[in-house]
Design a protein around this motif. Structure first.
Motif, mmCIF file in Angstrom:
data_model
loop_
_atom_site.group_PDB
_atom_site.id
_atom_site.type_symbol
_atom_site.label_atom_id
_atom_site.label_comp_id
_atom_site.label_asym_id
_atom_site.label_seq_id
_atom_site.Cartn_x
_atom_site.Cartn_y
_atom_site.Cartn_z
ATOM 1 N N THR A 189 0.881 -1.363 -0.084
ATOM 2 C CA THR A 189 -0.023 -0.103 0.043
ATOM 3 C C THR A 189 0.834 1.254 0.142
ATOM 4 O OG1 THR A 189 -0.171 0.015 2.601
ATOM 5 C CG2 THR A 189 -1.869 -1.286 1.178
ATOM 6 N N TRP A 190 2.261 1.341 0.213
ATOM 7 C CA TRP A 190 2.932 2.361 0.518
ATOM 8 C C TRP A 190 3.515 2.763 -0.771
ATOM 9 C CZ3 TRP A 190 5.966 2.194 5.835
ATOM 10 C CH2 TRP A 190 5.038 2.568 6.749
ATOM 11 N N GLU A 191 3.685 1.688 -1.934
ATOM 12 C CA GLU A 191 4.426 2.035 -3.090
ATOM 13 C C GLU A 191 3.694 3.094 -3.887
ATOM 14 O OE1 GLU A 191 5.843 -0.148 -7.071
ATOM 15 O OE2 GLU A 191 4.586 -1.229 -5.737
ATOM 16 N N LYS A 192 4.118 4.209 -4.287
ATOM 17 C CA LYS A 192 3.619 5.270 -4.681
ATOM 18 C C LYS A 192 3.208 5.064 -6.269
ATOM 19 C CE LYS A 192 4.571 8.298 -1.644
ATOM 20 N NZ LYS A 192 3.341 8.951 -1.011
ATOM 21 N N GLU A 193 3.923 4.420 -7.103
ATOM 22 C CA GLU A 193 3.449 3.969 -8.515
ATOM 23 C C GLU A 193 2.507 2.641 -8.487
ATOM 24 O OE1 GLU A 193 7.087 3.198 -10.790
ATOM 25 O OE2 GLU A 193 7.873 5.403 -10.655
ATOM 26 N N ALA A 194 2.389 2.149 -7.430
ATOM 27 C CA ALA A 194 1.318 1.029 -7.280
ATOM 28 C C ALA A 194 1.665 -0.058 -8.235
ATOM 29 C CB ALA A 194 -0.300 1.452 -7.471
ATOM 30 N N GLU B 281 15.606 -0.578 0.313
ATOM 31 C CA GLU B 281 15.751 -0.478 -1.049
ATOM 32 C C GLU B 281 14.255 0.185 -1.319
ATOM 33 O OE1 GLU B 281 16.523 -4.126 -2.902
ATOM 34 O OE2 GLU B 281 18.784 -4.092 -2.444
ATOM 35 N N PHE B 282 13.273 -0.108 -0.556
ATOM 36 C CA PHE B 282 11.940 0.318 -0.738
ATOM 37 C C PHE B 282 11.707 1.669 -0.357
ATOM 38 C CE2 PHE B 282 7.473 0.318 0.852
ATOM 39 C CZ PHE B 282 6.758 0.409 -0.124
ATOM 40 N N ALA B 283 12.436 2.378 0.400
ATOM 41 C CA ALA B 283 12.221 3.593 1.003
ATOM 42 C C ALA B 283 11.933 4.850 -0.263
ATOM 43 C CB ALA B 283 13.448 4.178 1.739
ATOM 44 N N PRO B 284 12.682 4.891 -1.130
ATOM 45 C CA PRO B 284 12.466 5.973 -2.121
ATOM 46 C C PRO B 284 11.265 5.484 -2.936
ATOM 47 C CG PRO B 284 14.800 5.108 -2.468
ATOM 48 C CD PRO B 284 14.108 4.280 -1.509
ATOM 49 N N GLY C 49 8.373 7.144 -1.005
ATOM 50 C CA GLY C 49 8.383 8.329 -0.894
ATOM 51 C C GLY C 49 9.221 8.963 0.185
ATOM 52 N N PHE C 50 10.074 8.034 0.875
ATOM 53 C CA PHE C 50 10.998 8.548 1.826
ATOM 54 C C PHE C 50 12.311 8.603 1.166
ATOM 55 C CE2 PHE C 50 7.302 6.152 3.879
ATOM 56 C CZ PHE C 50 6.871 7.158 4.604
ATOM 57 N N ALA C 51 13.098 9.507 1.729
ATOM 58 C CA ALA C 51 14.533 9.729 1.305
ATOM 59 C C ALA C 51 15.519 8.915 1.871
ATOM 60 C CB ALA C 51 14.884 11.106 1.846
ATOM 61 N N ARG C 52 15.051 8.420 3.139
ATOM 62 C CA ARG C 52 16.068 7.475 3.923
ATOM 63 C C ARG C 52 15.494 6.392 4.591
ATOM 64 N NH1 ARG C 52 19.141 11.640 7.637
ATOM 65 N NH2 ARG C 52 16.888 12.257 8.090
ATOM 66 N N PRO C 53 15.792 5.361 4.625
ATOM 67 C CA PRO C 53 15.219 3.936 5.369
ATOM 68 C C PRO C 53 14.799 4.311 6.793
ATOM 69 C CG PRO C 53 17.321 3.488 4.520
ATOM 70 C CD PRO C 53 17.254 4.797 4.340
ATOM 71 N N GLY C 54 15.166 5.330 7.675
ATOM 72 C CA GLY C 54 14.899 5.603 8.831
ATOM 73 C C GLY C 54 13.867 6.798 8.870
ATOM 74 N N ASP C 55 13.471 7.152 7.722
ATOM 75 C CA ASP C 55 12.200 8.325 7.801
ATOM 76 C C ASP C 55 11.000 7.769 7.981
ATOM 77 O OD1 ASP C 55 14.279 10.206 7.595
ATOM 78 O OD2 ASP C 55 13.925 10.602 5.200
ATOM 79 N N GLY C 56 10.260 8.797 9.044
ATOM 80 C CA GLY C 56 8.773 8.549 9.016
ATOM 81 C C GLY C 56 8.295 6.931 9.150
ATOM 82 N N GLY C 57 7.216 6.854 8.013
ATOM 83 C CA GLY C 57 6.878 5.358 8.318
ATOM 84 C C GLY C 57 7.703 4.076 8.084
ATOM 85 N N MET C 58 9.134 4.395 7.347
ATOM 86 C CA MET C 58 9.973 3.415 7.340
ATOM 87 C C MET C 58 10.579 2.774 8.626
ATOM 88 S SD MET C 58 9.808 2.694 4.136
ATOM 89 C CE MET C 58 11.224 1.510 3.985
ATOM 90 N N SER C 59 10.689 3.905 9.581
ATOM 91 C CA SER C 59 11.047 3.385 10.944
ATOM 92 C C SER C 59 9.939 2.656 11.430
ATOM 93 C CB SER C 59 11.440 4.465 11.963
ATOM 94 O OG SER C 59 10.274 5.480 11.879
#
Length: 301
Positions: free
Chosen positions: A92-97, A146-149, A152-162
């Motif tokens: 569900t988080w993938e921008k391009e779906a 690898e999924f972070a970009p 929509g996240f710049a780094r793996p530790g940003d926001g929802g990725m954490s």
């Protein structure tokens, strides 16, 4: 009525095993050997002390095994929930779906679960089987980075990725919890004591079983008219009944304890049902708004 009869028959089959039959046979042979016609050896004792001394350790072991099984089920439930959550995040988080990341995540999660199931079910556990699990966790962690970009996240530790990383940590924590249960057993001393107890107590109590025959006397007269008392020379029904009943009870309790000792191998009736646990995990791609249609299509194949 039919269901009750079926349950009763299953209970009889569970209790009357070759092991139980052998123990009953040995107990009856020793009871016969201690009868009045052979060794004429009997004694009386408190059955309450005997019952508590033999049945209580077995019941304690059964309770311990059941508690281990319940803790394992709780850890596996948490592991399953976290695995599904991680997959849904990829989906569900993938921008391009495109579904590409979700498909790859499904394969990696499946590999993690395969390695975990293999570690828990195999009897040949070693360092390599545990390392394989963490290799799979490492591959999944790399895929998250690898999924972070794509999310929509710049780094793996940003926001929802954490947050996704926290679910991966929970999966590892659940695995270590169930691993600790798998690698530890009920107290070895208690297990050995119960084994020795159920194989010796029924036989050592053979003179006690003959004690019941002292009250099984019949008065008669000989050819001279003298009144004499006859007791069961080769044992009596009460003695053999008590011997058989006691032996079946302790052997059945021991079998329950043995089967609960390893709830992971999937061979016992009370073991973890791996096919049920993996039912949803093996078809992660069939869930969502179009889930019913996908599952219906797969069922027609």
């Amino acid at each position: 009525l039919v269901e009750n009869c079926s349950t009763f028959w299953q209970g009889v089959r569970f209790a009357v095993t070759p092991h139980a039959t052998l123990m009953v046979f040995l107990t009856c042979i020793l009871t016969l050997a201690c009868s009045k016609a052979v060794l004429d050896f009997s004694f009386d004792t408190s059955m309450g002390i005997v019952a508590v001394g033999t049945v209580f350790p077995l019941v304690f072991s059964v309770q311990s095994g059941f508690a281990r099984r319940e803790r394992a089920l709780g850890e596996l439930a948490g592991l399953k929930a976290s695995a599904i959550t991680v997959y849904l995040m990829f989906k569900t988080w993938e921008k391009e779906a495109t579904g590409k990341w979700a498909a790859e995540a499904e394969q990696l999660i499946g590999r993690v679960l395969d390695d975990i199931e293999w570690y828990l079910r195999t009897s040949k556990r070693n360092e390599n089987t545990g390392n394989a699990v963490y290799d799979s966790f490492s591959h999944l962690a790399t895929k998250m980075a690898e999924f972070a970009p794509a999310a929509g996240f710049a780094r793996p530790g940003d926001g929802g990725m954490s947050r996704m990383s926290q679910y991966l940590r929970t999966m590892m924590q659940n695995f270590e919890g169930v691993r600790a249960i798998r690698d530890s057993e009920t107290p070895v001393g208690l297990r050995l004591f119960c084994f020795a107890l159920i194989h010796s107590a029924p036989i050592m109590l053979a003179p006690y079983w003959n004690h019941f025959c002292q009250e099984d006397k019949v008065k008669t007269e000989d050819i001279l008219g003298t009144t004499i008392e006859l007791s069961g020379r080769f044992g009596c029904q009460a003695g053999y009944y008590m011997a058989v009943a006691y032996t079946l009870i302790v052997v059945a309790l021991y079998r329950v304890q043995v089967e609960l000792e390893d709830p992971f191998d999937g061979n016992g009736a009370d073991d973890i049902k791996w096919e049920i646990w993996r039912a949803q995990l093996d078809q992660l791609g069939n869930y969502g708004a179009d889930g019913p249609e996908k599952r219906a299509e797969n069922s027609r194949r």
